[in-house]
Design an enzyme around this catalytic site. Structure first.
Site, PDB file in Angstrom:
ATOM      1  N   GLY A 102      -2.445  -6.215  -0.061  1.00  0.00           N
ATOM      2  CA  GLY A 102      -2.861  -7.591   0.204  1.00  0.00           C
ATOM      3  C   GLY A 102      -3.038  -7.957   1.665  1.00  0.00           C
ATOM      4  N   GLY A 134       0.800  -1.220   0.000  1.00  0.00           N
ATOM      5  CA  GLY A 134       0.000   0.000   0.000  1.00  0.00           C
ATOM      6  C   GLY A 134       0.834   1.272   0.000  1.00  0.00           C
ATOM      7  CD  GLN A 148      -6.891  -0.342   7.503  1.00  0.00           C
ATOM      8  OE1 GLN A 148      -7.733  -1.153   7.865  1.00  0.00           O
ATOM      9  NE2 GLN A 148      -5.616  -0.460   7.855  1.00  0.00           N
ATOM     10  CG  ASN A 180      -4.998   4.325   8.862  1.00  0.00           C
ATOM     11  OD1 ASN A 180      -5.316   5.313   8.198  1.00  0.00           O
ATOM     12  ND2 ASN A 180      -4.002   4.345   9.731  1.00  0.00           N
ATOM     13  CB  CYS A 193       2.875   2.844  10.514  1.00  0.00           C
ATOM     14  SG  CYS A 193       2.035   1.731   9.405  1.00  0.00           S
ATOM     15  CB  THR A 242      11.604  -9.485 -11.249  1.00  0.00           C
ATOM     16  OG1 THR A 242      12.675  -9.292 -12.179  1.00  0.00           O
ATOM     17  CG2 THR A 242      10.993 -10.863 -11.441  1.00  0.00           C
TER      18      THR A 242
HETATM   19  N1  PLP Z   1      -2.803   3.142   3.755  1.00  0.00           N
HETATM   20  C1  PLP Z   1      -3.561   2.764   4.792  1.00  0.00           C
HETATM   21  C2  PLP Z   1      -4.896   3.384   4.989  1.00  0.00           C
HETATM   22  C3  PLP Z   1      -3.081   1.807   5.681  1.00  0.00           C
HETATM   23  O1  PLP Z   1      -3.826   1.435   6.732  1.00  0.00           O
HETATM   24  C4  PLP Z   1      -1.796   1.243   5.470  1.00  0.00           C
HETATM   25  C5  PLP Z   1      -1.227   0.275   6.439  1.00  0.00           C
HETATM   26  O2  PLP Z   1      -1.420   0.363   7.626  1.00  0.00           O
HETATM   27  C6  PLP Z   1      -1.069   1.656   4.357  1.00  0.00           C
HETATM   28  C7  PLP Z   1      -1.600   2.604   3.519  1.00  0.00           C
HETATM   29  C8  PLP Z   1       0.263   1.073   4.049  1.00  0.00           C
HETATM   30  O3  PLP Z   1       0.124  -0.186   3.456  1.00  0.00           O
HETATM   31  P1  PLP Z   1       1.333  -1.244   3.496  1.00  0.00           P
HETATM   32  O4  PLP Z   1       1.447  -1.714   4.906  1.00  0.00           O
HETATM   33  O5  PLP Z   1       0.903  -2.333   2.557  1.00  0.00           O
HETATM   34  O6  PLP Z   1       2.538  -0.539   3.006  1.00  0.00           O
END
Ligand code: PLP
Length: 385
Positions: free
Chosen positions: A196, A73, A175, A145, A325, A233
């Site tokens: 994913g 993401g 999300q 999120n 995060c 790749t």
């Molecule tokens: N965007 C949102 C709304 C998310 O909740 C997250 C992950 O917590 C991300 C982006 C980032 O995705 P990824 O963990 O696949 O990099």
């Protein structure tokens, strides 16, 4: 199998669907060809990616040629914001409670930020004020999120069309995908990100849908893969598993939403009836119709989130504070700040996020653990005063 504990952190990541694990195995073990190659095994890998592309396109509401597979993401979001801005010039715009994967690129490019209201919904009047024909990309997430609120993308799109007709609309549906029918909800978006691991697929694989005609400069070049929009790749096994998870998610979405929504409602009312001074973020009069079904976000007055999470973990209950995060940081998250949640409540906030594998047993266990833990912390902090 070992007891997985009480897992209420699907917003951070979900367990993989067994079907997705099974689907990816042959591409790790036997069909390991490089999809850019010319021989039999390479062609098989390429076919698997083509099939996955069709599945993902249908699940998002795009054409297969519009799908670019990414490493998750964050990469999809970065590609959307930086890629469009580099191709168009002009200012990017996003809401104040986007995920950092959108917010940081927008801030780095000196973009403009749109307010959200106390319910966790983008302030449409402010959006109309902030954007003008000099805007390149407007990014509004499908669902937040941290607090799980669904955004009115059709209304956002109408404002963008009127005030900045050349701007493209991006939605971070990382999300949202598990819960929302994107072909309907995101039909007006020009760019759509998914990942994913938020819906039973693997970590480190996702996609950005880029509608035909949207100019975008690639961030990774060399190799020419993904129609020159993302060099490197491809993660064949991951992409195959992403598609398998997406297919099941779409097939079961209605029943999952109903089942998990009922579990979430029972969790919220059980906690609230056991404890005073609990605020359900962004919700008034128990109306959760603007929230994704798996999201339960609560703020406990007189408690610190970190201490609560620590106590919950002692009972093998896994949840998070702020977005995963950003956790580890003691300050109130940028999402709660954007929603003007009182610090007194915000400091004691936790996200209990349910998902496809959540059970009634998880809720029973959570109800046996959480109220008691909050009470203990309150008594302790009362005793220290
Ligand atoms: N965007 C949102 C709304 C998310 O909740 C997250 C992950 O917590 C991300 C982006 C980032 O995705 P990824 O963990 O696949 O990099």
């Amino acid at each position: 199998m070992a007891d997985p504990g009480t897992y209420l952190d699907h917003g951070a990541t979900t367990p993989m669907r067994p079907e997705a694990i099974e689907a990816m195995m042959p591409y790790l073990a036997t069909t390991y060809g490089n999809p850019s190659g010319g021989h039999r095994m390479a062609r098989e890998a390429r076919r698997a990616i083509d099939d996955a592309r069709e599945i993902i396109a249908a699940a998002i509401g795009a054409k297969p040629g519009e799908i670019v597979f990414t490493g998750g993401g964050t990469e999809a979001d970065n590609l959307a914001i930086f890629g469009v801005q580099e191709a168009h010039g002009g200012d990017p715009v996003c809401t104040s409670f986007e995920h950092h994967a959108v917010l940081e690129p927008v801030e780095e490019l000196g973009g403009r930020i749109v307010r959200v209201d106390r319910r966790g919904i983008v302030d449409l009047d402010h959006l109309a004020e902030v954007i003008d024909p000099n805007v390149s990309v407007v990014s509004v997430m499908a669902a937040n999120n941290e607090v799980g609120t669904v955004q009115p993308l059709d209304q956002v799109a109408a404002i963008v069309k009127e005030r900045a007709p050349r701007a493209v609309l991006h939605t971070d549906a990382v999300q949202g995908f598990a819960w929302l029918d994107l072909p309907t909800v995101a039909r007006e978006a020009d760019l759509i990100s998914i990942s994913g691991h938020k819906f039973g697929g693997p970590k480190g694989v996702g996609a950005l849908a880029i509608r035909d005609g949207v100019a975008l400069r690639p961030r990774a070049v060399g190799g020419g893969q993904e129609r020159e929009r993302r060099g490197g790749t491809q993660n064949v096994a991951g992409i195959v598993a992403l598609a398998a998870a997406a297919e099941i998610t779409v097939r079961d979405r209605e029943t999952t939403n109903e089942r998990v929504g009922a579990l979430r409602d029972r969790l919220v009312s059980g906690i609230r009836s056991a404890l005073p001074d609990v605020m359900e973020t962004g919700v008034t009069d128990d109306d959760r119709s603007h929230k994704i079904p798996g999201s339960c976000h609560l703020c406990f007055r007189g408690v610190e989130s970190e201490a609560l999470l620590f106590l919950l973990e002692q009972h093998d209950l896994m949840a998070s504070a702020a977005s995963s995060c950003a956790s580890g940081a003691l300050q109130v998250s940028h999402v709660l700040t954007a929603m003007a949640v009182d610090d007194e409540f915000g400091a004691g906030s936790i996200r209990l996020s349910l998902g496809w594998s959540s059970t009634s047993d998880d809720v029973d266990r959570a109800l046996a653990i959480i109220p008691e833990a909050v009470q203990r912390l309150r008594e302790h902090s009362g005793a220290r005063r």
